[in-house]
Scaffold this active site. Structure first.
Site, PDB file in Angstrom:
ATOM      1  N   GLU A  68       8.734  49.590  63.079  1.00  0.00           N
ATOM      2  CA  GLU A  68      10.043  48.973  63.309  1.00  0.00           C
ATOM      3  C   GLU A  68      10.146  48.477  64.754  1.00  0.00           C
ATOM      4  OE1 GLU A  68      13.687  50.897  61.729  1.00  0.00           O
ATOM      5  OE2 GLU A  68      14.398  50.744  63.797  1.00  0.00           O
ATOM      6  N   HIS A 117       6.635  55.498  58.573  1.00  0.00           N
ATOM      7  CA  HIS A 117       7.325  54.372  59.215  1.00  0.00           C
ATOM      8  C   HIS A 117       7.565  54.781  60.668  1.00  0.00           C
ATOM      9  CE1 HIS A 117      10.044  50.856  59.327  1.00  0.00           C
ATOM     10  NE2 HIS A 117      10.868  51.610  60.047  1.00  0.00           N
ATOM     11  N   ASP A 177      27.312  50.367  61.076  1.00  0.00           N
ATOM     12  CA  ASP A 177      28.321  51.275  61.632  1.00  0.00           C
ATOM     13  C   ASP A 177      29.451  50.500  62.276  1.00  0.00           C
ATOM     14  OD1 ASP A 177      27.331  53.903  61.128  1.00  0.00           O
ATOM     15  OD2 ASP A 177      25.690  53.448  62.508  1.00  0.00           O
ATOM     16  N   PHE A 233      21.029  60.234  71.578  1.00  0.00           N
ATOM     17  CA  PHE A 233      21.026  59.381  70.397  1.00  0.00           C
ATOM     18  C   PHE A 233      21.078  60.234  69.116  1.00  0.00           C
ATOM     19  CE2 PHE A 233      19.054  56.313  67.422  1.00  0.00           C
ATOM     20  CZ  PHE A 233      20.044  55.343  67.542  1.00  0.00           C
ATOM     21  N   SER A 275       4.175  51.447  58.410  1.00  0.00           N
ATOM     22  CA  SER A 275       5.048  50.315  58.742  1.00  0.00           C
ATOM     23  C   SER A 275       5.635  50.598  60.121  1.00  0.00           C
ATOM     24  CB  SER A 275       6.143  50.142  57.689  1.00  0.00           C
ATOM     25  OG  SER A 275       6.804  51.365  57.435  1.00  0.00           O
TER      26      SER A 275
HETATM   27  C1  LIG Z   1      15.680  53.389  58.458  1.00  0.00           C
HETATM   28  C2  LIG Z   1      17.011  53.028  59.067  1.00  0.00           C
HETATM   29  C3  LIG Z   1      17.202  51.761  59.615  1.00  0.00           C
HETATM   30  C4  LIG Z   1      18.426  51.397  60.180  1.00  0.00           C
HETATM   31  N1  LIG Z   1      18.563  50.143  60.716  1.00  0.00           N
HETATM   32  C5  LIG Z   1      19.762  49.741  61.191  1.00  0.00           C
HETATM   33  C6  LIG Z   1      19.964  48.412  61.690  1.00  0.00           C
HETATM   34  O1  LIG Z   1      19.039  47.614  61.751  1.00  0.00           O
HETATM   35  N2  LIG Z   1      21.203  48.059  62.135  1.00  0.00           N
HETATM   36  C7  LIG Z   1      22.264  48.935  62.096  1.00  0.00           C
HETATM   37  O2  LIG Z   1      23.368  48.544  62.511  1.00  0.00           O
HETATM   38  N3  LIG Z   1      22.111  50.208  61.633  1.00  0.00           N
HETATM   39  C8  LIG Z   1      20.897  50.626  61.178  1.00  0.00           C
HETATM   40  N4  LIG Z   1      20.737  51.904  60.699  1.00  0.00           N
HETATM   41  C9  LIG Z   1      21.876  52.840  60.760  1.00  0.00           C
HETATM   42  C10 LIG Z   1      22.815  52.724  59.524  1.00  0.00           C
HETATM   43  O3  LIG Z   1      23.428  51.461  59.491  1.00  0.00           O
HETATM   44  C11 LIG Z   1      23.860  53.825  59.659  1.00  0.00           C
HETATM   45  O4  LIG Z   1      23.267  55.089  59.536  1.00  0.00           O
HETATM   46  C12 LIG Z   1      25.060  53.683  58.743  1.00  0.00           C
HETATM   47  O5  LIG Z   1      26.057  54.605  59.182  1.00  0.00           O
HETATM   48  C13 LIG Z   1      24.782  54.000  57.269  1.00  0.00           C
HETATM   49  O6  LIG Z   1      24.045  53.033  56.689  1.00  0.00           O
HETATM   50  P1  LIG Z   1      23.481  53.238  55.184  1.00  0.00           P
HETATM   51  O7  LIG Z   1      22.814  52.007  54.805  1.00  0.00           O
HETATM   52  O8  LIG Z   1      22.754  54.519  55.082  1.00  0.00           O
HETATM   53  O9  LIG Z   1      24.896  53.365  54.429  1.00  0.00           O
HETATM   54  P2  LIG Z   1      25.321  53.829  52.962  1.00  0.00           P
HETATM   55  O10 LIG Z   1      24.140  54.156  52.135  1.00  0.00           O
HETATM   56  O11 LIG Z   1      26.287  52.845  52.459  1.00  0.00           O
HETATM   57  O12 LIG Z   1      26.058  55.221  53.279  1.00  0.00           O
HETATM   58  C14 LIG Z   1      26.997  55.313  54.327  1.00  0.00           C
HETATM   59  C15 LIG Z   1      27.871  56.542  54.130  1.00  0.00           C
HETATM   60  O13 LIG Z   1      28.770  56.314  53.067  1.00  0.00           O
HETATM   61  C16 LIG Z   1      28.616  57.309  52.046  1.00  0.00           C
HETATM   62  N5  LIG Z   1      28.829  56.593  50.770  1.00  0.00           N
HETATM   63  C17 LIG Z   1      28.031  55.654  50.219  1.00  0.00           C
HETATM   64  N6  LIG Z   1      28.563  55.174  49.077  1.00  0.00           N
HETATM   65  C18 LIG Z   1      29.760  55.823  48.930  1.00  0.00           C
HETATM   66  C19 LIG Z   1      30.802  55.766  47.965  1.00  0.00           C
HETATM   67  N7  LIG Z   1      30.744  54.935  46.917  1.00  0.00           N
HETATM   68  N8  LIG Z   1      31.882  56.595  48.143  1.00  0.00           N
HETATM   69  C20 LIG Z   1      31.953  57.432  49.212  1.00  0.00           C
HETATM   70  N9  LIG Z   1      31.000  57.536  50.160  1.00  0.00           N
HETATM   71  C21 LIG Z   1      29.917  56.741  50.010  1.00  0.00           C
HETATM   72  C22 LIG Z   1      27.198  57.852  52.238  1.00  0.00           C
HETATM   73  O14 LIG Z   1      27.050  59.167  51.735  1.00  0.00           O
HETATM   74  C23 LIG Z   1      27.107  57.816  53.755  1.00  0.00           C
HETATM   75  O15 LIG Z   1      27.783  58.905  54.315  1.00  0.00           O
HETATM   76  C24 LIG Z   1      19.505  52.325  60.177  1.00  0.00           C
HETATM   77  C25 LIG Z   1      19.317  53.613  59.632  1.00  0.00           C
HETATM   78  C26 LIG Z   1      18.084  53.971  59.090  1.00  0.00           C
HETATM   79  C27 LIG Z   1      17.886  55.362  58.544  1.00  0.00           C
END
Ligand SMILES: Cc1cc2nc3c(=O)[nH]c(=O)nc-3n(C[C@H](O)[C@H](O)[C@H](O)COP(=O)(O)OP(=O)(O)OC[C@H]3O[C@@H](n4cnc5c(N)ncnc54)[C@H](O)[C@@H]3O)c2cc1C
Length: 315
Positions: free
Chosen positions: A41, A291, A133, A241, A39
């Site tokens: 991106e 990916h 973020d 980064f 895949s």
């Molecule tokens: C493949 C990939 C694609 C991405 N694409 C984008 C994009 O298109 N746009 C963008 O803005 N960013 C993107 N990101 C970055 C991402 O948004 C950031 O890394 C963000 O900080 C975390 O997103 P997440 O979905 O992993 O969050 P989550 O899974 O919600 O986790 C975030 C943090 O919160 C903690 N956490 C989760 N649930 C709880 C809870 N209930 N209590 C306490 N702590 C908790 C986790 O351990 C982690 O430290 C991407 C990252 C990856 C790996």
């Protein structure tokens, strides 16, 4: 009187070569092994020139018939319209299956659900569900009426429509996670909420990823965790980064790229070799899904896909 240190007699070349440890080469892919699933991106373009670059990239990679291509969502949802436009154009004008990235940050649940619903109506069936973020320098604060974490978003999307959902995973642990184990629990929560695959943050040391797979399996995760591969052609930028997103840059990479700042050609060849070694090591260890973070540039991704055994297909 000065003491004279006796000089060691030089070690003969062949003796020197033969005295070190011996390594077997990375085994080649068996001729009858299945071709890996890929895949790609992309990010949504900001200008007309970048739009032309993106579409040239898409057309070059399209014949590799990736399982899906994903389009990122700018920090804080800043690219909502551009992401939507790119994804819908992919649906309308290509043979590709698009996945739209969607984040929770800065929007209410109703707003996020609405974006998702519009994707569904446009024919998009796959969402990469993320938390997103806070702007640089600020701590993450969920929107008062919003989804707090990606796991909440996954559960919300399941209520909107029958999407295929991918989520993010962090082989080196998310930078603000309480601990590696909490972060792994979170990944499991996202998969249990209805995601079917995780895509990892990029990493450069294959062993980091393979050890993460061991930990995930031990934690009861069985869904595919697809390695995110970033072919690096600008080392300086990658270092900056990586510091922000918690990916480590091994010292050996710095040595490989040292002295190539002004030498674009050599840098690109080194980039190809580094990424090629990385994917071949993973492939030799049984990984058959990848990916690629293309950064809207097709050449390194195309070449590395070729090394993995993926060839252009007539559509
Ligand atoms: C493949 C990939 C694609 C991405 N694409 C984008 C994009 O298109 N746009 C963008 O803005 N960013 C993107 N990101 C970055 C991402 O948004 C950031 O890394 C963000 O900080 C975390 O997103 P997440 O979905 O992993 O969050 P989550 O899974 O919600 O986790 C975030 C943090 O919160 C903690 N956490 C989760 N649930 C709880 C809870 N209930 N209590 C306490 N702590 C908790 C986790 O351990 C982690 O430290 C991407 C990252 C990856 C790996």
């Amino acid at each position: 009187m000065n003491q004279v240190t006796p000089t060691e007699p030089p070690i003969a070349t062949l003796e020197r070569w033969m005295a070190g440890p011996r390594f077997a080469g990375i085994p080649a892919r068996a001729p009858d092994a299945p071709v890996p699933a890929l895949s790609f991106e992309f990010f949504p373009p900001r200008t007309e020139a970048l739009e032309t670059q993106l579409w040239a990239c898409i057309r070059r990679l399209e014949p590799l018939q990736p399982r899906f291509v994903s389009v990122t969502y700018g920090a804080g949802g800043t690219t909502q319209a551009r992401t939507h436009a790119t994804v819908t154009r992919l649906v309308q004008e290509t043979s590709l299956t698009p996945a739209a990235h969607l984040t929770c940050v800065g929007a209410s649940r109703a707003e996020v659900d609405d974006v998702a619903r519009r994707y569904w109506e446009a024919g998009v069936r796959h969402i990469v569900a993320l938390r997103g973020d806070a702007p640089p320098g600020q701590a993450y604060q969920p929107h008062p009426d919003g989804y707090h974490y990606a796991s909440d978003l996954v559960a919300g999307l399941r209520r909107v429509a029958d999407f295929e959902i991918s989520v993010a995973a962090y082989p080196e642990t998310h930078p603000t996670a309480q601990s590696p184990d909490h972060d792994l629990d979170n990944l499991k929560r996202k998969l249990d909420a209805g995601a079917t695959r995780a895509i990892t943050q990029y990493f450069f040391d294959g062993e980091v990823f393979l050890r993460f797979l061991d930990r995930a399996l031990a934690a009861g995760i069985t869904a595919p965790i697809v390695p995110g591969i970033m072919p690096v052609s600008n080392y300086g930028q990658a270092v900056k980064f990586s510091a922000m997103c918690g990916a480590s840059v091994p010292g050996w990479m710095g040595s490989l790229f040292a002295g190539t700042d002004e030498d674009h050609e050599t840098r690109r060849m080194i980039a190809a070799i580094v990424a090629a070694e990385q994917v071949r090591l993973l492939q030799a260890n049984g990984v058959d899904e990848f990916h690629f973070y293309t950064l809207n540039r097709p050449d390194l991704t195309f070449a590395i896909a070729h090394l993995l055994g993926v060839r252009p297909q007539a559509s």
